[in-house]
Design a protein around this motif. Sequence first.
Motif, short mmCIF file in Angstrom:
data_model
loop_
_atom_site.label_atom_id
_atom_site.label_comp_id
_atom_site.label_asym_id
_atom_site.label_seq_id
_atom_site.Cartn_x
_atom_site.Cartn_y
_atom_site.Cartn_z
N SER A 228 3.20 -45.69 16.63
CA SER A 228 2.69 -44.44 16.05
C SER A 228 1.52 -44.71 15.12
CB SER A 228 3.80 -43.67 15.35
OG SER A 228 4.30 -44.37 14.24
N GLU B 79 0.22 -30.49 13.26
CA GLU B 79 0.61 -31.82 13.74
C GLU B 79 1.85 -32.36 13.05
OE1 GLU B 79 -1.26 -36.28 14.43
OE2 GLU B 79 -2.38 -34.82 13.27
N ASN B 80 1.93 -32.25 11.71
CA ASN B 80 3.07 -32.82 11.00
C ASN B 80 4.39 -32.15 11.39
OD1 ASN B 80 2.37 -30.44 9.68
ND2 ASN B 80 2.87 -31.21 7.66
N ARG C 296 4.85 -30.57 14.42
CA ARG C 296 5.02 -30.87 15.85
C ARG C 296 5.64 -32.26 16.03
NH1 ARG C 296 0.37 -29.05 17.86
NH2 ARG C 296 -0.76 -30.84 17.07
N ILE C 297 5.17 -33.23 15.25
CA ILE C 297 5.68 -34.60 15.37
C ILE C 297 7.18 -34.64 15.14
CG2 ILE C 297 5.68 -36.86 14.22
CD1 ILE C 297 2.65 -36.48 13.82
N LEU D 299 9.87 -35.71 18.00
CA LEU D 299 10.69 -36.91 17.79
C LEU D 299 12.18 -36.58 17.80
CD1 LEU D 299 8.72 -38.84 15.01
CD2 LEU D 299 8.89 -39.40 17.43
N LEU E 51 8.29 -42.60 10.02
CA LEU E 51 7.28 -41.88 9.26
C LEU E 51 7.18 -42.33 7.80
CD1 LEU E 51 7.84 -38.27 10.66
CD2 LEU E 51 6.15 -39.98 11.38
#
Length: 162
Positions: free
Chosen positions: A33, A93-94, A96-97, A101, A116
């Motif tokens: 990642s 994005e934060n 969605r990740i 996951l 993360l």
Amino acid sequence: MDALQEILYQVNRSMPNFKEKSSLYTWVYRLGSNVCFNFRKKRNQTANQVEWDESLYHSMMLPIEQPNEDPDRMCEVKYKQYLVQQAILKLPENQRILLVLHDIEGISSSEIAQILNITINAVKSRLHRSRVALRNIISKGFSVKGMEGVGTFSVNSSGHLR
């Protein structure tokens, strides 16, 4: 392909430094990642805009629960899955990740915290906020380019798709 090659190189180069404080899977996922984030950062600096490779998310389909189901019902389920995927793409994005996951890849909160580099409580609260944001996107309704007239879906009072 460049990112994959870099990940494999980094894993090979860094393997002697693996301390077994986490599982090998988590360690490689974190390394991968980081490489992908760095590749994205470089790409965004040159492009001055964020572009998502939507083909990755289009291929991300949840399994159909009953393969012998009525074909019309199967199409409806597939379409709803596609709409959920499109709604996920609308998240920052934060958020969605975390959803990808945890809810799609099935990675545990503790592993996500390691990947993360945040606390488990942070994972849980951010995941909750991500789900609320996704529910808001879905409940407000949205259209998917090229599929405007196909149909819509909504969320009932218990939070399930209709």
